[in-house]
Scaffold this motif. Structure first.
Motif, PDB file in Angstrom:
ATOM      1  N   ALA A   1      17.887  12.159 -28.779  1.00 52.88           N
ATOM      2  CA  ALA A   1      17.252  11.821 -27.497  1.00 52.88           C
ATOM      3  C   ALA A   1      15.844  12.405 -27.428  1.00 52.88           C
ATOM      4  CB  ALA A   1      18.111  12.330 -26.348  1.00 52.88           C
ATOM      5  N   TYR A   2      15.703  13.645 -27.875  1.00 54.77           N
ATOM      6  CA  TYR A   2      14.385  14.281 -27.859  1.00 54.77           C
ATOM      7  C   TYR A   2      13.419  13.580 -28.813  1.00 54.77           C
ATOM      8  CZ  TYR A   2      10.703  17.705 -27.894  1.00 54.77           C
ATOM      9  OH  TYR A   2       9.480  18.304 -27.791  1.00 54.77           O
ATOM     10  N   LEU A   3      13.882  13.238 -30.002  1.00 53.10           N
ATOM     11  CA  LEU A   3      12.993  12.586 -30.976  1.00 53.10           C
ATOM     12  C   LEU A   3      12.582  11.189 -30.535  1.00 53.10           C
ATOM     13  CD1 LEU A   3      14.518  13.756 -34.364  1.00 53.10           C
ATOM     14  CD2 LEU A   3      12.287  14.349 -33.418  1.00 53.10           C
TER      15      LEU A   3
ATOM     16  N   ALA B   1       0.361  15.510 -26.112  1.00 48.42           N
ATOM     17  CA  ALA B   1      -0.664  16.398 -25.570  1.00 48.42           C
ATOM     18  C   ALA B   1      -0.181  17.846 -25.580  1.00 48.42           C
ATOM     19  CB  ALA B   1      -1.012  15.987 -24.142  1.00 48.42           C
ATOM     20  N   GLY B   2      -1.123  18.764 -25.677  1.00 47.14           N
ATOM     21  CA  GLY B   2      -0.824  20.191 -25.560  1.00 47.14           C
ATOM     22  C   GLY B   2      -0.010  20.737 -26.712  1.00 47.14           C
ATOM     23  N   GLU B   3       0.994  21.535 -26.372  1.00 49.16           N
ATOM     24  CA  GLU B   3       1.827  22.200 -27.372  1.00 49.16           C
ATOM     25  C   GLU B   3       3.069  21.391 -27.744  1.00 49.16           C
ATOM     26  OE1 GLU B   3       1.219  25.118 -28.994  1.00 49.16           O
ATOM     27  OE2 GLU B   3      -0.749  24.972 -28.067  1.00 49.16           O
ATOM     28  N   TRP B   4       3.231  20.201 -27.197  1.00 48.69           N
ATOM     29  CA  TRP B   4       4.448  19.433 -27.459  1.00 48.69           C
ATOM     30  C   TRP B   4       4.668  19.093 -28.925  1.00 48.69           C
ATOM     31  CZ3 TRP B   4       8.322  19.609 -24.397  1.00 48.69           C
ATOM     32  CH2 TRP B   4       8.131  19.800 -23.046  1.00 48.69           C
ATOM     33  N   PRO B   5       3.640  18.757 -29.703  1.00 45.64           N
ATOM     34  CA  PRO B   5       3.916  18.502 -31.124  1.00 45.64           C
ATOM     35  C   PRO B   5       4.526  19.714 -31.847  1.00 45.64           C
ATOM     36  CG  PRO B   5       1.806  17.569 -30.536  1.00 45.64           C
ATOM     37  CD  PRO B   5       2.270  18.393 -29.360  1.00 45.64           C
ATOM     38  N   LEU B   6       4.083  20.917 -31.490  1.00 44.57           N
ATOM     39  CA  LEU B   6       4.659  22.123 -32.089  1.00 44.57           C
ATOM     40  C   LEU B   6       6.105  22.312 -31.638  1.00 44.57           C
ATOM     41  CD1 LEU B   6       4.237  24.643 -33.848  1.00 44.57           C
ATOM     42  CD2 LEU B   6       3.478  25.825 -31.788  1.00 44.57           C
ATOM     43  N   VAL B   7       6.372  22.071 -30.366  1.00 40.38           N
ATOM     44  CA  VAL B   7       7.743  22.181 -29.847  1.00 40.38           C
ATOM     45  C   VAL B   7       8.644  21.170 -30.549  1.00 40.38           C
ATOM     46  CG1 VAL B   7       9.173  21.862 -27.784  1.00 40.38           C
ATOM     47  CG2 VAL B   7       6.997  23.084 -27.618  1.00 40.38           C
ATOM     48  N   THR B   8       8.140  19.965 -30.756  1.00 37.61           N
ATOM     49  CA  THR B   8       8.920  18.929 -31.436  1.00 37.61           C
ATOM     50  C   THR B   8       9.257  19.353 -32.854  1.00 37.61           C
ATOM     51  OG1 THR B   8       7.896  17.213 -30.102  1.00 37.61           O
ATOM     52  CG2 THR B   8       8.900  16.510 -32.166  1.00 37.61           C
ATOM     53  N   ARG B   9       8.319  19.978 -33.521  1.00 36.37           N
ATOM     54  CA  ARG B   9       8.592  20.468 -34.882  1.00 36.37           C
ATOM     55  C   ARG B   9       9.710  21.509 -34.879  1.00 36.37           C
ATOM     56  NH1 ARG B   9       4.806  19.851 -39.182  1.00 36.37           N
ATOM     57  NH2 ARG B   9       3.127  18.449 -38.610  1.00 36.37           N
ATOM     58  N   PHE B  10       9.660  22.443 -33.935  1.00 40.21           N
ATOM     59  CA  PHE B  10      10.712  23.460 -33.839  1.00 40.21           C
ATOM     60  C   PHE B  10      12.064  22.818 -33.568  1.00 40.21           C
ATOM     61  CE2 PHE B  10       7.462  26.787 -33.270  1.00 40.21           C
ATOM     62  CZ  PHE B  10       8.034  27.804 -34.018  1.00 40.21           C
ATOM     63  N   VAL B  11      12.111  21.929 -32.590  1.00 38.32           N
ATOM     64  CA  VAL B  11      13.377  21.300 -32.198  1.00 38.32           C
ATOM     65  C   VAL B  11      13.980  20.531 -33.372  1.00 38.32           C
ATOM     66  CG1 VAL B  11      14.384  19.515 -30.716  1.00 38.32           C
ATOM     67  CG2 VAL B  11      12.829  21.206 -29.740  1.00 38.32           C
TER      68      VAL B  11
ATOM     69  N   VAL C   1      12.013  20.165 -43.597  1.00 37.08           N
ATOM     70  CA  VAL C   1      10.732  20.437 -44.262  1.00 37.08           C
ATOM     71  C   VAL C   1       9.608  19.631 -43.622  1.00 37.08           C
ATOM     72  CG1 VAL C   1       9.469  20.130 -46.427  1.00 37.08           C
ATOM     73  CG2 VAL C   1      11.726  21.192 -46.441  1.00 37.08           C
ATOM     74  N   LEU C   2       9.864  18.362 -43.319  1.00 39.51           N
ATOM     75  CA  LEU C   2       8.816  17.538 -42.712  1.00 39.51           C
ATOM     76  C   LEU C   2       8.405  18.047 -41.339  1.00 39.51           C
ATOM     77  CD1 LEU C   2       9.847  13.890 -43.639  1.00 39.51           C
ATOM     78  CD2 LEU C   2       7.932  15.218 -44.522  1.00 39.51           C
ATOM     79  N   TRP C   3       9.348  18.564 -40.569  1.00 42.35           N
ATOM     80  CA  TRP C   3       9.048  19.047 -39.224  1.00 42.35           C
ATOM     81  C   TRP C   3       8.911  20.565 -39.180  1.00 42.35           C
ATOM     82  CZ3 TRP C   3      11.250  14.233 -39.433  1.00 42.35           C
ATOM     83  CH2 TRP C   3      10.743  13.291 -38.550  1.00 42.35           C
ATOM     84  N   ASN C   4       8.753  21.201 -40.319  1.00 42.26           N
ATOM     85  CA  ASN C   4       8.635  22.658 -40.405  1.00 42.26           C
ATOM     86  C   ASN C   4       7.429  23.152 -39.596  1.00 42.26           C
ATOM     87  OD1 ASN C   4       8.500  25.319 -41.122  1.00 42.26           O
ATOM     88  ND2 ASN C   4       8.114  24.938 -43.281  1.00 42.26           N
ATOM     89  N   PRO C   5       7.652  24.002 -38.582  1.00 44.05           N
ATOM     90  CA  PRO C   5       6.522  24.470 -37.773  1.00 44.05           C
ATOM     91  C   PRO C   5       5.775  25.652 -38.391  1.00 44.05           C
ATOM     92  CG  PRO C   5       8.563  25.259 -36.849  1.00 44.05           C
ATOM     93  CD  PRO C   5       8.925  24.380 -38.004  1.00 44.05           C
TER      94      PRO C   5
END
Length: 113
Positions: free
Chosen positions: A23-25, A33-43, A72-76
């Motif tokens: 659901a999140y992906l 925008a903002g820090e969301w791409p980093l949060v997405t990588r962590f999740v 690995v692809l989403w590694n923050p």
């Protein structure tokens, strides 16, 4: 509560985490925008490890490399700079992969007396 003999011999522990991260992906391309791409990588990375662990417990080894690729692809921590276009396409593909894994990964149920 059903009797132990009425329960199936397996359980789908990976289903709930897979539904959450899928659901999140699916909505993550909208959060650019903002820090969301980093949060997405962590999740995505954390849930890939969780689902991979359930695959390991269920002895379904073929899911381990798939979950490792997602992690690995989403590694923050050491991010791969693949661009927003790549992740806009990869996020729904990973979401569907999580959904399929959640449905197919089965863990043997612990026998209780």
């Amino acid at each position: 509560m059903p009797a132990a003999s009425d329960l199936p011999p397996y359980q789908r522990n990976a289903l709930a985490p897979s539904l959450l991260v899928a659901a999140y992906l699916f909505i993550s391309p909208l959060l650019v925008a903002g820090e969301w791409p980093l949060v997405t990588r962590f999740v995505a990375a954390i849930f890939a490890v969780i689902v991979g662990w359930y695959a390991f417990q269920g002895r379904q080894w073929w899911w381990l490399p798939i979950m490792a690729i997602i992690a690995v692809l989403w590694n923050p921590f050491f991010p791969l700079e693949l661009g927003a276009d790549f992740f806009a396409i990869a996020a729904p593909v990973a979401a569907v992969t999580f959904l399929v894994a959640g449905v197919l990964i089965k863990t043997p149920r612990a026998v209780t007396s």
